[in-house]
Enzyme design. Structure first.
Site, short mmCIF file in Angstrom:
data_model
loop_
_atom_site.label_atom_id
_atom_site.label_comp_id
_atom_site.label_asym_id
_atom_site.label_seq_id
_atom_site.Cartn_x
_atom_site.Cartn_y
_atom_site.Cartn_z
CB CYS A 283 -0.93 0.02 1.19
SG CYS A 283 -1.80 -1.54 1.52
CB ALA A 284 4.07 1.72 -1.75
N PRO A 286 1.60 7.52 -1.65
CG PRO A 286 1.85 9.81 -1.18
CD PRO A 286 1.23 8.54 -0.63
N GLY A 287 4.35 7.15 -1.84
CA GLY A 287 5.77 6.83 -1.88
C GLY A 287 6.64 7.51 -0.87
N GLY A 288 6.06 8.19 0.11
CA GLY A 288 6.87 8.87 1.12
C GLY A 288 7.70 7.88 1.92
CE LYS A 289 4.18 5.56 6.75
NZ LYS A 289 3.19 6.46 6.13
CG ASP A 331 -6.02 -6.86 -2.93
OD1 ASP A 331 -5.60 -6.25 -1.91
OD2 ASP A 331 -7.03 -7.61 -2.92
CG ASP A 350 1.05 3.06 5.82
OD1 ASP A 350 0.21 3.14 6.72
OD2 ASP A 350 1.49 4.06 5.21
CB CYS A 403 -2.44 7.61 9.74
SG CYS A 403 -3.57 7.45 8.37
#
Length: 482
Positions: A283-284, A286-289, A331, A350, A403
């Site tokens: 579940c990456a 928008p790619g921050g982590k 998925d 996440d 979150c």
């Protein structure tokens, strides 16, 4: 900004197109009336089920004046944080409910008139005058300009007493749905008021310093030379005193820093990464982590996202950072779509959640989410965790992240997972981070594990202390496979 605002939003509805059906607006784009009109349209779209960022984007695109976006966004976000209070005031001051657009203009005006911080930018009688101008500029609603003028002037005459009377209702007092207030109070009986208050204050602009480029101390020197006030907020975190557009942030375009909340930065830091590992960021988008993981270690990283459009944002973020990952569409709860059979040393799960921990950045979430959503989200989280666990190599680790501040999505899920998987050993992790702004209190100040100073409250029932640093709300649980 948080890491995943779009995926966390409750509704996937497209913004309302009502603006395109309204009469042509003849107002100066730099006027407060123009901004009130746009913000009112955005508020109406949220009431209809749209996420606020998408609503604002549609309003600005329809108006054709991108320069007005900042003012429209400022007012709309303030309105979301005071929506229940504004509705309560409208109910007291107007006998018969006005048309939705008129009511939403009044909502936005009430938000400015009840916000002490807004008074520096929006003088009260200017707000009244410009709200009337906004109504008058729409011919189909011009009949209501006298009503708007009278309602707002009456409010100014009795502001304190009217706000006090309206605030007797918990919903208007805290500006959350009643079920949300009850849930937070039940979960955090000693801190629920502080948590709700934090959600009504705009979060700070926190940066993540790219460890491949520089250090926090060195970057603080860069900011000081540019006359930008900031302070260290974590191992790679720097908090700006005053938010600013990213194009004005030194080194942003070159990938030296990224925008990421201090609480979100704990994800990559908690993975216990080493060079050479094979890592999955599920579940990456928008790619921050994703970017943070690659900044901390030379790993083989698979970034998984179910939405192809959102997966494109991962590629964009990595391109700015000059980093690479294997981006796959699929998925997380159905590995047969994308898994190549090679197990992972680390998995960052996440997962989709209520986003109850990021309402200070996305205040519309509280009005879009429903209490019935929680059970469905809990089921989805369990489906994903059950599917990902077999992909962890023996001795490897899975980090569960939401979150959220609701225990159903946090500690309850961690306990369920540990009880359901005999080969899972729970390791130390940050646990529940509460979205409370840093402030002076009776709590002691001590060093956190990452070397930063955090304020800590008294111990909870489990004997642990809670950090009250300026970050969003997150839950972290880490498990190792025997």
């Amino acid at each position: 900004m948080t890491d995943k605002p779009s995926r966390r939003h409750a509704a996937a509805h497209q913004p309302s197109r009502a603006a395109s059906r309204m009469s042509t607006l003849h107002l100066a784009p730099d006027s407060l009336a123009f901004a009130l009109d746009g913000a009112a349209q955005a508020v109406g779209a949220v009431r209809a089920g749209s996420a606020l960022p998408a609503a604002i984007q549609t309003v600005v695109a329809t108006a054709g004046h991108a320069a007005a976006r900042g003012a429209i966004q400022d007012i709309a976000y303030r309105a979301m944080r005071r929506l229940a209070l504004a509705d309560a005031l409208l109910h007291k001051l107007v006998r018969k409910a006005p048309p939705p657009y008129v009511g939403n203009v009044l909502t936005c005006a009430f938000a400015l008139l009840t916000d002490d911080e807004a008074h520096a930018a929006y003088a009260p009688f200017t707000v009244v005058d410009q709200a009337v101008s906004a109504i008058a500029a729409r011919r189909e609603f011009a009949f209501a300009k006298g009503l708007v003028n009278a309602v707002l002037r009456n409010f100014l005459r009795e502001r304190d007493s009217l706000v006090a009377e309206a605030s007797q209702s918990p919903v208007a007092r805290w500006n959350y749905p009643q079920w949300w207030i009850d849930s937070v109070e039940r979960a955090q009986p000693d801190a629920w008021q502080r948590i709700l208050e934090a959600g009504n204050v705009q979060g700070p602009l926190t940066l993540r310093v790219n460890a491949r480029h520089t250090t926090v101390d060195a970057y603080l020197d860069v900011l000081k030379a540019a006359h930008i006030e900031a302070q260290a907020a974590g191992a790679q975190a720097v908090r700006l005193k005053t938010p600013m557009p990213v194009d004005r942030i030194p080194g942003f375009a070159q990938g030296v820093v990224s925008v990421q909340d201090a609480g979100a930065q704990l994800a990559a830091q908690s993975l216990n990464l080493r060079d050479g590992m094979r890592v999955l960021d599920a579940c990456a988008a928008p790619g921050g982590k994703t970017g943070h993981i690659l900044e901390l270690a030379d790993v083989e990283l698979v970034a998984l996202e179910s939405d192809a459009d959102r997966a494109g944002r991962i590629a964009q973020n990595l391109e700015r950072l000059k980093l690479q990952a294997h981006i796959r569409i699929g998925d997380a709860g159905d590995p047969s779509q994308w898994f190549d059979g090679a197990p992972f040393d680390r998995i960052l799960a996440d997962v989709p959640c209520s986003a109850s921990g990021i309402v200070r950045r996305h205040p519309d979430i509280r009005w879009l989410r429903r209490s019935s959503d929680i059970a469905a989200l809990v089921a989805e989280q369990r489906r994903i965790l059950a599917a990902l666990w077999p992909l962890v190599a023996p001795g490897g680790e899975l980090l569960y992240v939401t979150c959220s501040i609701f225990p159903e999505e946090g500690e309850d899920q961690a306990r369920w997972f540990g009880a359901s998987h005999e080969d899972a050993v729970r390791l130390d992790a940050p646990g529940q981070l509460l979205p409370t702004a840093a402030r002076a209190s009776a709590g002691a100040v001590e060093n956190s594990p990452d070397g930063t100073n955090v304020e800590r409250s008294a111990s909870g029932e489990d004997g642990k202390t809670e950090p009250f640093a300026d970050h969003d709300g997150f839950f972290y649980a880490r498990f190792q496979k025997r």
